[in-house]
Design a protein around this motif. Structure first.
Motif, PDB file in Angstrom:
ATOM      1  N   PHE A 181       0.807  -1.657  -0.116  1.00 44.24           N
ATOM      2  CA  PHE A 181       0.204   0.252   0.360  1.00 44.24           C
ATOM      3  C   PHE A 181       1.670   0.922   0.096  1.00 44.24           C
ATOM      4  O   PHE A 181       0.811   2.178  -0.953  1.00 44.24           O
ATOM      5  CB  PHE A 181      -1.202  -0.019   1.049  1.00 44.24           C
ATOM      6  N   HIS A 182       1.722   0.936   0.509  1.00 49.84           N
ATOM      7  CA  HIS A 182       2.805   2.151   1.043  1.00 49.84           C
ATOM      8  C   HIS A 182       3.194   2.797  -0.505  1.00 49.84           C
ATOM      9  O   HIS A 182       3.351   3.893  -0.609  1.00 49.84           O
ATOM     10  CB  HIS A 182       3.599   2.187   2.053  1.00 49.84           C
ATOM     11  N   ASP A 183       3.975   1.499  -1.304  1.00 53.79           N
ATOM     12  CA  ASP A 183       4.673   1.443  -2.062  1.00 53.79           C
ATOM     13  C   ASP A 183       3.310   2.794  -3.163  1.00 53.79           C
ATOM     14  O   ASP A 183       3.642   3.313  -4.072  1.00 53.79           O
ATOM     15  CB  ASP A 183       4.905   0.368  -2.493  1.00 53.79           C
ATOM     16  N   CYS A 184       2.515   2.107  -3.341  1.00 51.69           N
ATOM     17  CA  CYS A 184       1.432   2.291  -4.329  1.00 51.69           C
ATOM     18  C   CYS A 184       1.119   3.881  -4.175  1.00 51.69           C
ATOM     19  O   CYS A 184       1.078   4.322  -5.535  1.00 51.69           O
ATOM     20  CB  CYS A 184       0.420   1.461  -4.130  1.00 51.69           C
ATOM     21  N   PHE A 185       0.956   4.278  -3.089  1.00 50.24           N
ATOM     22  CA  PHE A 185       0.283   5.299  -3.081  1.00 50.24           C
ATOM     23  C   PHE A 185       1.228   6.384  -3.210  1.00 50.24           C
ATOM     24  O   PHE A 185       0.831   7.392  -3.214  1.00 50.24           O
ATOM     25  CB  PHE A 185       0.090   5.373  -1.471  1.00 50.24           C
ATOM     26  N   VAL A 186       2.415   6.216  -3.293  1.00 50.34           N
ATOM     27  CA  VAL A 186       3.894   7.143  -2.927  1.00 50.34           C
ATOM     28  C   VAL A 186       4.521   6.716  -4.960  1.00 50.34           C
ATOM     29  O   VAL A 186       5.394   5.766  -4.740  1.00 50.34           O
ATOM     30  CB  VAL A 186       4.799   7.016  -2.422  1.00 50.34           C
ATOM     31  N   ARG A 187       4.329   7.982  -5.909  1.00 53.25           N
ATOM     32  CA  ARG A 187       5.274   7.326  -6.954  1.00 53.25           C
ATOM     33  C   ARG A 187       4.920   6.292  -7.666  1.00 53.25           C
ATOM     34  O   ARG A 187       4.612   5.864  -9.103  1.00 53.25           O
ATOM     35  CB  ARG A 187       6.679   7.486  -6.585  1.00 53.25           C
ATOM     36  N   GLY A 188       3.467   5.595  -7.663  1.00 57.20           N
ATOM     37  CA  GLY A 188       3.220   3.812  -7.489  1.00 57.20           C
ATOM     38  C   GLY A 188       3.598   2.938  -7.578  1.00 57.20           C
ATOM     39  O   GLY A 188       4.356   2.997  -6.711  1.00 57.20           O
ATOM     40  N   CYS A 189       3.367   1.891  -7.850  1.00 59.08           N
ATOM     41  CA  CYS A 189       4.275   0.073  -7.738  1.00 59.08           C
ATOM     42  C   CYS A 189       5.313   0.651  -8.314  1.00 59.08           C
ATOM     43  O   CYS A 189       5.285  -0.104  -9.272  1.00 59.08           O
ATOM     44  CB  CYS A 189       2.665  -0.585  -7.974  1.00 59.08           C
ATOM     45  N   ASP A 190       5.810   0.911  -7.936  1.00 58.48           N
ATOM     46  CA  ASP A 190       7.342   0.890  -8.531  1.00 58.48           C
ATOM     47  C   ASP A 190       8.032   0.419  -8.024  1.00 58.48           C
ATOM     48  O   ASP A 190       9.247   0.842  -7.890  1.00 58.48           O
ATOM     49  CB  ASP A 190       7.610   1.937  -8.921  1.00 58.48           C
ATOM     50  N   GLY A 191       8.328  -0.472  -6.728  1.00 58.00           N
ATOM     51  CA  GLY A 191       9.107  -0.563  -5.486  1.00 58.00           C
ATOM     52  C   GLY A 191       9.953   0.676  -4.979  1.00 58.00           C
ATOM     53  O   GLY A 191      10.710   0.469  -3.954  1.00 58.00           O
TER      54      GLY A 191
ATOM     55  N   ALA B 167       2.295  14.165   0.539  1.00 58.96           N
ATOM     56  CA  ALA B 167       0.950  14.463   0.896  1.00 58.96           C
ATOM     57  C   ALA B 167       0.300  13.275   0.050  1.00 58.96           C
ATOM     58  O   ALA B 167      -0.413  13.596  -0.963  1.00 58.96           O
ATOM     59  CB  ALA B 167       1.682  14.977  -0.535  1.00 58.96           C
ATOM     60  N   ASN B 168       0.559  11.950   0.505  1.00 57.92           N
ATOM     61  CA  ASN B 168       0.181  10.698  -0.747  1.00 57.92           C
ATOM     62  C   ASN B 168      -0.275  10.142   0.449  1.00 57.92           C
ATOM     63  O   ASN B 168      -0.740   9.123   0.127  1.00 57.92           O
ATOM     64  CB  ASN B 168       1.322   9.927  -1.360  1.00 57.92           C
ATOM     65  N   LEU B 169       0.233   9.742   1.784  1.00 55.74           N
ATOM     66  CA  LEU B 169      -0.548   8.935   2.887  1.00 55.74           C
ATOM     67  C   LEU B 169      -1.078   9.164   3.867  1.00 55.74           C
ATOM     68  O   LEU B 169      -0.191  10.378   4.433  1.00 55.74           O
ATOM     69  CB  LEU B 169       0.980   7.681   3.447  1.00 55.74           C
ATOM     70  N   PRO B 170      -2.571   8.950   3.582  1.00 55.00           N
ATOM     71  CA  PRO B 170      -3.212   9.607   4.613  1.00 55.00           C
ATOM     72  C   PRO B 170      -2.991   8.928   6.241  1.00 55.00           C
ATOM     73  O   PRO B 170      -2.613   8.414   6.513  1.00 55.00           O
ATOM     74  CB  PRO B 170      -4.401   8.821   4.083  1.00 55.00           C
ATOM     75  N   PRO B 171      -2.905  10.618   7.037  1.00 53.97           N
ATOM     76  CA  PRO B 171      -2.843  10.205   8.361  1.00 53.97           C
ATOM     77  C   PRO B 171      -3.949   9.485   9.281  1.00 53.97           C
ATOM     78  O   PRO B 171      -5.322   9.726   8.430  1.00 53.97           O
ATOM     79  CB  PRO B 171      -2.363  10.981   8.958  1.00 53.97           C
TER      80      PRO B 171
ATOM     81  N   SER C 102      -8.375  11.449  -0.648  1.00 52.78           N
ATOM     82  CA  SER C 102      -7.063  10.759  -1.123  1.00 52.78           C
ATOM     83  C   SER C 102      -7.025   9.003  -1.947  1.00 52.78           C
ATOM     84  O   SER C 102      -5.884   9.459  -2.805  1.00 52.78           O
ATOM     85  CB  SER C 102      -6.188  10.515  -0.038  1.00 52.78           C
ATOM     86  N   PHE C 103      -7.796   8.455  -1.555  1.00 48.22           N
ATOM     87  CA  PHE C 103      -7.855   7.328  -2.237  1.00 48.22           C
ATOM     88  C   PHE C 103      -8.668   7.930  -4.028  1.00 48.22           C
ATOM     89  O   PHE C 103      -7.676   7.105  -4.388  1.00 48.22           O
ATOM     90  CB  PHE C 103      -8.815   6.780  -2.147  1.00 48.22           C
ATOM     91  N   ALA C 104      -9.177   8.472  -4.236  1.00 47.62           N
ATOM     92  CA  ALA C 104      -9.580   9.138  -5.534  1.00 47.62           C
ATOM     93  C   ALA C 104      -9.062  10.271  -6.245  1.00 47.62           C
ATOM     94  O   ALA C 104      -8.363   9.519  -7.006  1.00 47.62           O
ATOM     95  CB  ALA C 104     -10.988   9.899  -4.878  1.00 47.62           C
ATOM     96  N   ARG C 105      -7.643  10.703  -5.626  1.00 50.39           N
ATOM     97  CA  ARG C 105      -6.667  10.883  -6.076  1.00 50.39           C
ATOM     98  C   ARG C 105      -6.498   9.624  -7.501  1.00 50.39           C
ATOM     99  O   ARG C 105      -5.323   9.705  -8.093  1.00 50.39           O
ATOM    100  CB  ARG C 105      -5.755  11.471  -5.378  1.00 50.39           C
ATOM    101  N   LYS C 106      -5.709   8.504  -6.464  1.00 54.87           N
ATOM    102  CA  LYS C 106      -4.988   7.516  -6.505  1.00 54.87           C
ATOM    103  C   LYS C 106      -6.193   6.756  -7.794  1.00 54.87           C
ATOM    104  O   LYS C 106      -5.710   5.473  -8.575  1.00 54.87           O
ATOM    105  CB  LYS C 106      -4.614   6.709  -5.814  1.00 54.87           C
TER     106      LYS C 106
END
Length: 342
Positions: free
Chosen positions: A79-89, A175-179, A190-194
């Motif tokens: 989840f943390h990978d995909c929400f920041v710069r996409g699922c790119d490791g 700016a990408n992971l919801p607190p 937040s999820f809609a932006r993804k």
């Protein structure tokens, strides 16, 4: 999914503006996951590395059998990978001496993310069998699926073909992971932006039926909720008393508390707990209190502890999340090691 373990400043946006923003974001981004998913393929490594999923599964099963918390950590890491710069490791990359800090070093990820070792083990084994073939981003997606199966007998086919990103920035996290303090409306935005819907968000939040949170991420609900209530009035009284015993005022910051009553089992119990006022984080309990999400929570809770209806929705949402802003084709790279770029 697990929220960031630190607070952000409260928003001054009006409820009406948030609803308008949510609807606009959903409409604007609905096509993104479908387009990205089309570039991924189930069985992508059928010819180039046919044993890839078996290799990842063995590494994950060994690790999660010893420590179920690693399974929760791997799902959260995906989840943390995909929400920041996409699922790119990118979440797997370590900071290099003298260089900028990476996502991995941010307080949202360090020391709370776990499960790097089985990812590295699988990558090392795959490099000896199929060198320069399997991306770390795909390994992480497979590992999240295998963790879901090991902890909850949830399975799904994982479309693959992701490539690894070369950039990972500490400053991309806020700016990408919801607190954990977000409302349902803020989470939905937040999820809609993804490119994910509010229903996807509620289904993915079911990952909070496993794993733990530290006292520091929810103690404000117990002792300093707002100017009117020292304790969050939405908290079940007996549950609040139990949490106070575990997390005394001014202390217990390093104490870990199960996110629900069955922290080693991925199931629908989470939604039943929300109906009882026993959501550990504010961003959990808000799903039951908001008209935007309450109906879905009640529906999942009514499915019982087995969570049959929820499990299917969770699997579909994991596939959809795994397609966020993926790098494919000639973009990115195939790392030789998951913790450093080539």
């Amino acid at each position: 999914m697990a929220r960031r373990q630190y607070s952000s400043s409260s928003s001054s946006t009006s409820p009406f503006s948030l609803v308008v923003f949510i609807m606009f974001s959903i409409l604007a981004s609905t096509q993104q996951p479908a387009a990205a998913a089309a570039s991924l393929k189930v069985g992508f490594y059928k010819s180039s590395c046919p044993s890839v999923e078996a290799v990842v599964r063995r590494a994950v099963t060994r690790a999660v059998s010893r420590d179920p918390g690693l399974g929760a950590g791997i799902i959260r890491m995906h989840f943390h990978d995909c929400f920041v710069r996409g699922c790119d490791g990118s979440v797997l990359l370590k900071s290099e001496p003298g260089g900028k800090k990476t996502e991995r070093d941010h307080p949202a990820n360090n020391p709370t993310l776990r499960g790097f070792e089985p990812i590295d083990e699988a990558k090392s084994n795959l490099e000896s069998i199929c060198p320069n073939t399997v991306s770390c981003a795909d390994i992480l997606a497979f590992a999240a699926r295998d963790s879901s199966f090991h902890l909850g007998r949830i399975t799904y086919a994982v479309p693959a073909g992701r490539r690894d990103g070369r950039i990972s920035l500490f400053d991309d996290i806020p700016a990408n992971l919801p607190p954990p303090s977000f409302t349902a409306a803020q989470l939905a935005a937040s999820f809609a932006r993804k490119g994910l819907t509010a229903d996807d968000m509620v289904a993915l939040s079911g990952a909070h039926s496993i794993g733990v949170a530290h006292c520091s991420s929810f103690s404000a609900r117990l002792y300093s909720f707002n100017a009117t209530h020292a304790q969050d009035p939405l908290l079940d009284g007996a549950y609040a008393a139990e949490l106070k015993r575990r997390c005394p005022v001014g202390g217990g910051g390093d104490v870990a508390v199960g996110l629900d009553a069955t922290p080693d089992r991925l199931d629908g119990n989470y939604y039943g707990e929300l109906r009882k006022g026993r959501g550990l984080l504010s961003s959990d309990q808000t799903l039951m209190e908001s008209a935007l999400t309450k109906k879905r929570v009640v529906g999942f809770a009514s499915g019982g502890k087995g969570g049959g209806a929820w499990a299917g929705k969770f699997a579909k949402a994991m596939v959809k999340m795994g397609a966020i802003e993926v790098l494919t084709g000639s973009r990115g790279e195939i790392r030789k090691r998951c913790d450093f770029v080539n």
